[in-house]
Scaffold this motif. Structure first.
Motif, mmCIF file in Angstrom:
data_model
loop_
_atom_site.group_PDB
_atom_site.id
_atom_site.type_symbol
_atom_site.label_atom_id
_atom_site.label_comp_id
_atom_site.label_asym_id
_atom_site.label_seq_id
_atom_site.Cartn_x
_atom_site.Cartn_y
_atom_site.Cartn_z
ATOM 1 N N VAL A 112 3.512 -1.237 -1.837
ATOM 2 C CA VAL A 112 2.840 -1.612 -0.597
ATOM 3 C C VAL A 112 1.377 -1.916 -0.918
ATOM 4 N N ILE A 113 0.870 -2.990 -0.346
ATOM 5 C CA ILE A 113 -0.548 -3.339 -0.490
ATOM 6 C C ILE A 113 -1.339 -2.637 0.605
ATOM 7 N N ARG A 119 -6.400 -9.090 8.434
ATOM 8 C CA ARG A 119 -4.986 -9.449 8.484
ATOM 9 C C ARG A 119 -4.716 -10.838 7.892
ATOM 10 N N THR A 120 -5.567 -11.802 8.220
ATOM 11 C CA THR A 120 -5.342 -13.161 7.739
ATOM 12 C C THR A 120 -5.296 -13.214 6.221
ATOM 13 N N ALA A 126 0.378 -11.494 0.949
ATOM 14 C CA ALA A 126 1.521 -10.590 0.786
ATOM 15 C C ALA A 126 2.856 -11.167 1.246
ATOM 16 N N GLU A 127 2.847 -11.916 2.339
ATOM 17 C CA GLU A 127 4.111 -12.369 2.916
ATOM 18 C C GLU A 127 4.921 -13.283 1.995
ATOM 19 N N LEU A 131 6.005 -8.638 0.285
ATOM 20 C CA LEU A 131 5.401 -7.324 0.093
ATOM 21 C C LEU A 131 4.956 -6.738 1.427
ATOM 22 N N THR A 132 5.258 -5.470 1.624
ATOM 23 C CA THR A 132 4.735 -4.745 2.773
ATOM 24 C C THR A 132 3.235 -4.552 2.580
ATOM 25 N N TYR A 133 2.482 -4.591 3.676
ATOM 26 C CA TYR A 133 1.033 -4.462 3.535
ATOM 27 C C TYR A 133 0.421 -3.733 4.724
#
Length: 221
Positions: A112-113, A119-120, A126-127, A131-133
């Protein structure tokens, strides 16, 4: 690679819990992140300085021995983004990083990051990697680390934090009882104003750690 810097001192009692909790709480109110940690450090708390010591130091994420981590019982990785995985101005993962992440997953690690960035920035990075972030994490505050452990579905003792900053990644991970790995920043010239301030404070902390014999004097960091 330097291992177990923090492990030598992490079991000592007597931390100034009240001052430390106040400083970390301040991070939640204003975007100072690691900077306010120096308020406590300035109080000459030896134990607080020790909270800045990583369990391991490497040049880059690619120098981390994944199999050695597995043998130590690590099953989850909480990683910083900017200047840990890629440079702060690099919008997407490099081919080398994609291959490394594939190796990480193939080795059975969950990832997880956890980033203090918005968010941007974090989602666009990550997306595409699935990857979960967690964005706007306000490290070193505990909340994001607790959330990351929940997402990983792992206890602290089975999780490692990887990052390039002592004031945010290492301090936050150590406070939560996580293993911590400090890497050199990928692209120091791309760091923002707040990070550059943190670097100056980091130098103050390192000078104190060297004086206490807790950091190699010949080290150039």
């Amino acid at each position: 690679m330097t291992d177990s810097l923090y492990a030598k001192t992490s079991n000592r009692p007597g931390l100034r819990a009240n001052n430390e909790s106040w400083a970390i709480g301040l991070c939640k109110q204003i975007p100072l992140y690691g900077i306010v940690s120096m308020i406590v450090i300035a109080g000459e708390s030896k134990f607080m300085f020790e909270r800045l010591l990583p369990h391991m130091r490497v040049n880059t994420i690619y120098d981390i021995d994944l199999q050695a981590l597995k043998k130590r019982g690590i099953r989850g990785i909480i990683t910083d983004l900017d200047n840990t995985l890629v440079g702060a101005k690099e919008p997407l993962a490099t081919p080398e990083l994609v291959r490394w992440l594939d190796d990480v997953r193939d080795s059975g690690f969950k990832v997880v990051i956890v980033s203090n960035n918005n968010r941007t920035r974090v989602s666009k990075f990550a997306e595409p990697l699935n990857l979960t972030y967690i964005h706007a994490a306000r490290k070193p505050a505990n909340k994001a680390f607790r959330k990351a452990l929940s997402l990983l579905e792992l206890p602290a003792e089975q999780t490692v934090v990887i990052g390039d900053q002592m004031m945010t990644d290492v301090l936050g991970g150590n406070r939560m009882g996580l293993q911590t790995i400090l890497v050199n920043p990928v692209s120091p010239g791309d760091e923002g104003v707040m990070t550059r301030v943190n670097r100056r404070l980091e130098k103050i902390a390192l000078a104190r750690l060297r004086k206490k014999g807790l950091w190699p004097k010949e080290d150039s960091k």
